[in-house]
Motif scaffolding. Structure first.
Motif, short mmCIF file in Angstrom:
data_model
loop_
_atom_site.label_atom_id
_atom_site.label_comp_id
_atom_site.label_asym_id
_atom_site.label_seq_id
_atom_site.Cartn_x
_atom_site.Cartn_y
_atom_site.Cartn_z
N ASP A 1 4.39 3.39 59.71
CA ASP A 1 3.27 2.93 60.45
C ASP A 1 3.16 3.48 62.25
O ASP A 1 2.88 3.60 63.14
N HIS B 1 2.59 -5.00 60.24
CA HIS B 1 3.27 -5.77 60.20
C HIS B 1 4.16 -5.36 58.94
O HIS B 1 4.71 -6.89 58.44
N SER B 2 4.05 -5.09 58.18
CA SER B 2 4.51 -4.45 56.92
C SER B 2 5.94 -4.16 57.02
O SER B 2 6.14 -4.01 55.29
N ARG C 1 8.51 -5.18 57.60
CA ARG C 1 9.28 -6.00 56.32
C ARG C 1 9.80 -5.66 54.90
O ARG C 1 10.07 -5.66 54.67
N ILE C 2 8.84 -5.46 54.59
CA ILE C 2 8.55 -5.43 53.45
C ILE C 2 8.58 -4.13 52.54
O ILE C 2 9.07 -4.14 51.64
N LYS C 3 7.99 -2.99 53.69
CA LYS C 3 8.95 -2.11 53.01
C LYS C 3 10.46 -1.75 53.25
O LYS C 3 10.78 -0.49 52.51
N TYR D 1 11.47 -3.45 49.81
CA TYR D 1 11.44 -1.85 48.94
C TYR D 1 12.65 -1.22 49.27
O TYR D 1 13.17 -0.41 48.06
N PRO E 1 5.22 0.43 50.21
CA PRO E 1 3.96 -0.28 49.30
C PRO E 1 2.86 -0.61 50.93
O PRO E 1 3.79 -0.07 52.55
N ARG E 2 1.86 -0.54 50.93
CA ARG E 2 1.04 0.04 51.78
C ARG E 2 0.60 -1.77 52.60
O ARG E 2 0.95 -2.90 52.23
N GLY E 3 0.16 -1.01 53.94
CA GLY E 3 -0.14 -2.46 54.61
C GLY E 3 -0.45 -2.34 56.07
O GLY E 3 -0.61 -1.06 56.71
N GLU F 1 9.86 -4.64 65.96
CA GLU F 1 10.45 -3.82 65.18
C GLU F 1 12.09 -3.69 64.76
O GLU F 1 12.56 -3.85 63.57
#
Length: 376
Positions: free
Chosen positions: A3, A22-23, A25-27, A30, A17-19, A56
């Motif tokens: 991002d 605010h994604s 954390r998910i990235k 992963y 993972p897409r998002g 971030e």
């Protein structure tokens, strides 16, 4: 994090993972999942990234992925200090204690101007409590190891005791080995300079590594080649691309400029890394060496050919595993050597023929597994 690349095409945008914004954390979660899938004992000690926002950086620290440093590119000396100052301030705010600079357009910059710049940098380091490292890179004064060493020594003479703190990117030297398109081709051909790790007089190991200049590593596998700058000359997969569980093809992977992936092409790179880690780990008083993986793309085709179909993400994770395992291997070698050095040594006994015969018989049984013996 993808991002932060402001919409520029980047491989990780397809792999992670897409998002929305605010994604992060998910990235990062992963990344950790994929790494644990490769090895249960692998771990990420720190992140080296582009400058993050405070939010971030906070997410990264919460996941125990501390952003301890980041890398910036400066184009020449004219506005370098103006650009560097806010980055150091940002690093200080997010608890990063190192910033690596790539100082481009300085291949012919006079040494005295570089020394003046680094003296000014030292004042900023003290102000923000952040160390500045300089990456070895083409189009920089560091592309020629002799120039790098000249600046280092001049800097020490000017009163900067540590001289130049180097972030060593081996690829910018390895690609020049025997490459008639490389900047140092004539010097190699004449024997004026040696860059091969198997030669004990190579300038990278002998003067830069053993000279104690290296504080960080930008770790990307590269092999000697005869390619130009836009043909993927600075990057070669460390592991077989087909070993990636997400690899969509079957069997061997063809690289557009190198043919099928060949493990032997990684030997020069691995030898340089071994020499660096062995020096670092045998010097307990050295500052911490931070090693960050750096497989990447480039719209110019500098690092890998645009036609190559392999995962930078998988290569980065595999590179992390490689360097952590090599570290443990070298530590074991050094510990065994240290243990051997502590064995008490008394007078050498005089052995009779009978004593020697019994000793040979005993060790013969031990080596064939027929006798138990303690580690002592």
């Amino acid at each position: 994090p993808p991002d932060a690349f402001h919409g520029r095409p980047h491989e990780w945008q397809d792999e992670l993972p897409r998002g929305g914004p605010h994604s992060l954390r998910i990235k990062m979660q992963y990344i950790l999942e994929r790494l644990s899938g490769l090895s249960s004992d692998a771990k990420v000690d720190f992140l080296d990234t582009i400058a993050l926002t405070v939010e971030e950086a906070s997410v990264a620290w919460q996941l125990e992925l501390p952003v301890k440093q980041f890398t910036i590119t400066l184009h020449g000396l004219q506005h370098a200090l103006e650009e560097l100052r806010p980055r150091l301030a940002k690093a200080s705010l997010q608890s990063s204690d190192r910033v690596t600079i790539i100082l481009l357009n300085t291949a012919t910059t006079p040494v005295d101007e570089l020394v003046t710049f680094y003296n000014d940098v030292q004042h900023l380091e003290k102000q923000y409590k952040v160390e500045v490292l300089t990456m070895t890179h083409l189009d920089s004064f560091t592309a020629d190891p002799r120039r790098l060493l000249e600046v280092h020594k001049a800097l020490q003479s000017s009163g900067v005791q540590h001289g130049l703190r180097v972030c060593l990117d081996f690829s910018h030297y390895i690609y020049q080995l025997g490459n008639h398109t490389a900047p140092l081709w004539n010097e190699q051909k004449s024997g004026e300079i040696c860059l091969h790790p198997k030669d004990p007089n190579n300038i990278v190991t002998k003067d830069i590594i053993h000279g104690g200049l290296v504080y960080g590593v930008n770790l990307r596998c590269c092999c000697p080649n005869n390619l130009t700058r836009t043909e993927g000359s600075l990057q070669y997969p460390l592991v077989d691309p087909a070993s990636d569980s997400n690899h969509k093809g079957s069997g061997l992977v063809m690289l557009s400029e190198f043919g099928y992936w060949d493990k032997s092409q990684t030997k020069v790179f691995k030898e340089f890394v071994r020499q660096l880690l062995r020096y670092q780990l045998s010097q307990p008083g050295r500052p911490v060496l931070r090693v960050a993986t750096a497989f990447m793309d480039s719209s110019l085709g500098m690092y890998r050919s645009k036609n190559d179909k392999y995962s930078n993400f998988h290569q980065n994770l595999s590179c992390l595993l490689f360097v952590q395992r090599l570290k443990e291997e070298i530590l074991e070698e050094l510990n065994l050597g240290a243990a051997a050095a502590t064995i008490p040594r008394g007078p050498v006994p005089v052995l009779t023929v009978g004593d020697a015969s019994k000793a040979l018989e005993f060790y013969s049984r031990v080596f064939h597994g027929n006798e138990k013996t303690s580690s002592r």
